[in-house]
Design a protein around this motif. Structure first.
Motif, mmCIF file in Angstrom:
data_model
loop_
_atom_site.group_PDB
_atom_site.id
_atom_site.type_symbol
_atom_site.label_atom_id
_atom_site.label_comp_id
_atom_site.label_asym_id
_atom_site.label_seq_id
_atom_site.Cartn_x
_atom_site.Cartn_y
_atom_site.Cartn_z
ATOM 1 N N LEU A 88 0.821 -1.210 0.000
ATOM 2 C CA LEU A 88 0.000 0.000 0.000
ATOM 3 C C LEU A 88 0.854 1.259 0.000
ATOM 4 O O LEU A 88 0.488 2.264 -0.618
ATOM 5 C CB LEU A 88 -0.940 -0.017 1.210
ATOM 6 N N TYR A 89 2.006 1.231 0.669
ATOM 7 C CA TYR A 89 2.901 2.387 0.678
ATOM 8 C C TYR A 89 3.324 2.780 -0.735
ATOM 9 O O TYR A 89 3.563 3.951 -1.023
ATOM 10 C CB TYR A 89 4.161 2.084 1.487
ATOM 11 N N THR A 90 3.445 1.810 -1.595
ATOM 12 C CA THR A 90 3.949 2.079 -2.950
ATOM 13 C C THR A 90 2.871 2.621 -3.882
ATOM 14 O O THR A 90 3.190 3.077 -4.984
ATOM 15 C CB THR A 90 4.532 0.784 -3.561
ATOM 16 N N LEU A 91 1.602 2.582 -3.440
ATOM 17 C CA LEU A 91 0.493 2.943 -4.322
ATOM 18 C C LEU A 91 -0.200 4.244 -3.947
ATOM 19 O O LEU A 91 -1.028 4.740 -4.712
ATOM 20 C CB LEU A 91 -0.557 1.815 -4.336
ATOM 21 N N THR A 92 0.128 4.798 -2.756
ATOM 22 C CA THR A 92 -0.633 5.939 -2.257
ATOM 23 C C THR A 92 0.280 7.063 -1.782
ATOM 24 O O THR A 92 1.502 6.942 -1.789
ATOM 25 C CB THR A 92 -1.540 5.508 -1.084
ATOM 26 N N GLY A 93 -0.375 8.169 -1.333
ATOM 27 C CA GLY A 93 0.345 9.301 -0.758
ATOM 28 C C GLY A 93 0.182 9.320 0.750
ATOM 29 O O GLY A 93 0.029 8.274 1.390
ATOM 30 N N GLY A 95 -2.260 10.160 2.775
ATOM 31 C CA GLY A 95 -3.481 9.549 3.295
ATOM 32 C C GLY A 95 -3.362 8.036 3.347
ATOM 33 O O GLY A 95 -3.754 7.398 4.330
ATOM 34 N N GLY A 96 -2.824 7.454 2.306
ATOM 35 C CA GLY A 96 -2.602 6.014 2.276
ATOM 36 C C GLY A 96 -1.558 5.571 3.264
ATOM 37 O O GLY A 96 -1.632 4.466 3.822
ATOM 38 N N TYR A 97 -0.569 6.439 3.507
ATOM 39 C CA TYR A 97 0.458 6.118 4.500
ATOM 40 C C TYR A 97 -0.177 5.919 5.879
ATOM 41 O O TYR A 97 0.223 5.027 6.641
ATOM 42 C CB TYR A 97 1.492 7.238 4.591
#
Length: 392
Positions: A88-93, A95-97
């Motif tokens: 998920l870290y690789t796909l988001t900014g 907010g995803g972090y």
């Protein structure tokens, strides 16, 4: 299994190393990325603190679940959750972090409780402190190279970030699924034991149990210092001449690793409260935090001296208090009560980012670290054993 350095335990320590390798990178990259995206210290602190804040809430449940189902079933499920979080870290900014940090927190609660409870149950009493210390040691080994790797990824433009996270997720999952924990099995609980690990009742034990209360307060406040160091050093180092966050975190982690290995036999493992040992450890923490604070004026020598002193303190304090509690807590409640104690450590690290972030915004990083030194001295006094009531 014979001894904390026997082969079955070594395999568990390697799994610990793989599992925590991602965090040694994320602890540097997330603050740097957040600062670039315009996040305040408060916002960065919340994102970083969400990890162990979530872990804190799930640790008592983890201790209960592991006792019911055994660690193998739990381990395999949480490795899947952890892998999803890393991807998920690789796909988001940002907010995803935040979501990814919370998912990591859930998996870490179960992962660490499964292994630490298993180690304590499988080792004889005289080796218990060594096993806990070695577990902690291997969780810090990634911190030796991880920060420098993170700086390299950052300077390279983050192109390699997805590759690194996915590689860690796959390797941890594969190794974890192949790990055997034959000695650690689920237990059939009597009604009395079930009452002993009642979750709501256990929270009250933090205040009611004098041993747990003293250790929890010490661990909570000292962990605030450790948390503030970890979260904001990547940004503070940029203000220092010749200051390098990667070198600082590598030096601190290396000190933890060396200290935990070389000093592991000196950690008390007799169930008694050793005031001089604990107070000396906390004094190192206070001086280390003050050195980091003063480095803004005194230079990088004080910055790196603080890393060494804080590393020694961190290496000794957690296994010392955990081992002490493993002796003095009621056996039927031990797993969940230890989970509550570890939860206090998690809460402290989280508050190091969440509470100290606004302090840094209002004043400065240097002032914030000076406040950490003052908190340490308060715990130095709190650790004094005035009446021997904390000796077993």
């Amino acid at each position: 299994m014979v001894g904390a350095l026997s082969w079955p335990f070594i395999k568990l320590y390697v799994l610990v190393l793989l599992y925590f390798s991602a965090n040694s990178i994320l602890n540097v990259l997330i603050p740097l990325q957040g600062d670039t995206l315009g996040a305040s210290n408060t916002e960065i602190g919340i994102i970083m603190g969400a990890y162990l804040l979530t872990t804190m809430f799930f640790r008592p449940w983890a201790g209960n679940s592991i006792q019911k189902h055994g660690p193998i079933k739990v381990l395999r499920i949480i490795l899947i959750i952890n892998s999803f979080a890393l991807i998920l870290y690789t796909l988001t900014g940002l907010g995803g972090y935040l979501l990814a940090r919370m998912l990591q927190g859930v998996s870490t609660a179960f992962f660490s409780m499964a292994l630490q409870i298993g180690i304590m149950d499988a080792l004889p009493e005289k080796d218990r402190s060594q096993g806990i210390s070695l577990y902690s040691l291997f969780s810090y080994i990634p911190g030796i190279v991880g920060p420098l790797l993170a700086i390299g990824i950052w300077q390279g433009g983050m192109e390699n970030f997805p590759i690194v996270m996915i590689s860690i997720a796959i390797s941890t999952g594969v190794f974890g699924y192949s790990t055997k924990i034959n000695k650690f099995e689920a237990q059939d609980m009597t009604n009395e034991a079930k009452q002993g690990i009642n979750m709501f009742h256990s929270f009250g034990q933090i205040v009611k149990n004098q041993h747990l209360f003293k250790c929890s307060v010490l661990m909570l406040v000292c962990s605030i210092v450790f948390g503030a160091i970890t979260v904001f050093v990547p940004l503070y180092a940029a203000q220092l001449k010749n200051g390098n966050a990667g070198i600082y975190l590598m030096l601190m982690a290396g000190t933890v690793v060396i200290s935990r290995f070389t000093l592991r036999k000196r950690i008390p493992s007799d169930g008694k409260w050793h005031s001089p040992f604990i107070m000396g450890t906390i004094l190192l923490l206070s001086i280390g935090a003050q050195s980091v604070s003063y480095s803004l004026y005194g230079g990088a020598v004080f910055f790196y001296l603080g890393a060494i002193l804080l590393g020694i303190a961190q290496a000794l304090l957690y296994p010392t208090l955990t081992t002490y509690l493993s002796f003095v807590l009621p056996p039927k409640k031990r797993n969940v009560l230890l989970g509550l104690f570890i939860a206090m450590a998690d809460l402290g690290v989280s508050l190091g980012g969440i509470v100290m972030g606004p302090v840094a915004d209002i004043f400065s990083y240097s002032t914030m670290y000076q406040l950490c030194a003052i908190l340490g001295m308060a715990m130095f006094l709190f650790a004094i054993n005035r009446s021997e009531v904390y000796s077993s």
